[in-house]
Write a protein that holds these residues in place. Structure first.
Motif, PDB file in Angstrom:
ATOM      1  N   VAL A 196      -4.274   3.426   8.992  1.00  0.00           N
ATOM      2  CA  VAL A 196      -4.840   2.851   7.770  1.00  0.00           C
ATOM      3  C   VAL A 196      -4.803   1.331   7.881  1.00  0.00           C
ATOM      4  N   VAL A 219       0.870  -1.176   0.000  1.00  0.00           N
ATOM      5  CA  VAL A 219       0.000   0.000   0.000  1.00  0.00           C
ATOM      6  C   VAL A 219       0.907   1.225   0.000  1.00  0.00           C
ATOM      7  N   LEU A 227       0.784   5.627   0.117  1.00  0.00           N
ATOM      8  CA  LEU A 227      -0.075   6.727   0.567  1.00  0.00           C
ATOM      9  C   LEU A 227       0.549   8.059   0.183  1.00  0.00           C
ATOM     10  N   ILE A 280      -4.539   6.668  -2.049  1.00  0.00           N
ATOM     11  CA  ILE A 280      -4.183   5.324  -1.604  1.00  0.00           C
ATOM     12  C   ILE A 280      -3.985   4.461  -2.839  1.00  0.00           C
ATOM     13  N   ILE A 294     -11.097  -0.462   2.839  1.00  0.00           N
ATOM     14  CA  ILE A 294     -10.023   0.431   3.289  1.00  0.00           C
ATOM     15  C   ILE A 294     -10.569   1.168   4.505  1.00  0.00           C
TER      16      ILE A 294
END
Ligand SMILES: [Ca+2]
Ligand SMILES: [Ca+2]
Ligand SMILES: [Ca+2]
Length: 240
Positions: free
Chosen positions: A185, A67, A69, A78, A96
């Motif tokens: 997250v 992932v 960001l 994202i 998410i």
């Protein structure tokens, strides 16, 4: 030399600073405007914020690899890459979760995991309030979520959500849900038997600190001053 607990703490702090300097995005966010179009070339140079640590857990579906960001003044971005091509968009395939208060005891705990308490959830091109502890406390109409993928099934997906999103129901109606400087997250697939990133035992391990909006440079300010001066001069000339 034997280190005391205090010395160990100091060494740890120094190492953390050094690691932040090396890793960069793991400690401080990346200021970048991303176009949500399925082409992820605009993520070039941004390091993964978190990488799979437990292999393939969902071999026939969505299984997270990395992932990434980033943010600008208006959106959190994202990007998710998968271990194998899958559909990360159809509701139920990918969640998410974002925790705005960094408090695992407030908000919705995905699959009952006590280490994460979500403020809101993104599924496909929608987001839903969870700050009051429910799975779906209402569609967040101001979230303007969008996603992009070069192919579905595919291995590379990008999303955005408005930082100005506010709650829509109960005690959180009108309350900002993505206004903290640091958020947590968490990614997951349907049911606890699928995959998650961070993994089940590491829920809550991924934090993101928003990158500040860059100050206007002195060159840009000088340019604005010049424009103002020219505008005034024209005004004076036309009225002479
Ligand atoms: Ca893009
Ligand atoms: Ca995994
Ligand atoms: Ca929370």
């Amino acid at each position: 030399m034997k280190t005391t607990p205090t010395q160990t703490l100091k060494i740890g702090a120094i190492l953390t600073v050094v690691m932040c300097g090396v890793v960069g995005s793991a400690c401080a966010g990346t200021f970048q405007t991303i176009t949500i179009d399925g082409n992820t070339s605009d993520w070039a140079g941004i390091a993964p914020a978190y990488t799979d640590e437990d292999g393939v857990n969902n071999p026939s579906g969505v299984d997270f690899q990395n992932v990434y960001l980033a943010n600008d003044a208006n959106y959190l971005y994202i990007r998710i890459t998968l271990m194998q091509p899958a559909d990360a968009i159809t509701p139920g395939n990918t969640y998410i979760w974002l925790d705005n208060d960094n408090n695992p005891t407030t908000g919705f705990q995905p699959f009952g995991n006590p280490n994460f308490g979500s403020s809101l959830m993104i599924i496909g091109d929608q987001a839903y309030q969870e700050a009051g502890g429910g799975f779906n406390e209402g569609t967040l109409t101001g979230a303007t979520v969008a996603y992009g993928a070069a192919a579905i099934p595919g291995t590379d997906f990008e999303f955005r959500i408005a930082r100005s999103v506010t709650g829509v129901s109960g005690a959180f109606a009108g309350v900002p849900l993505l206004d903290s400087s640091t958020i947590e997250v968490q990614l997951g697939t349907d049911s606890g038997t699928g995959d998650s990133l961070p993994s089940w035992s590491n829920y809550g391990a991924l934090s993101y600190t928003f990158a500040p909006v860059p100050e206007p440079t002195s060159v840009a300010l000088a340019g604005l001053g010049l424009l103002f001066f020219v505008g005034r001069w024209r005004h004076v000339r036309n009225n002479f």
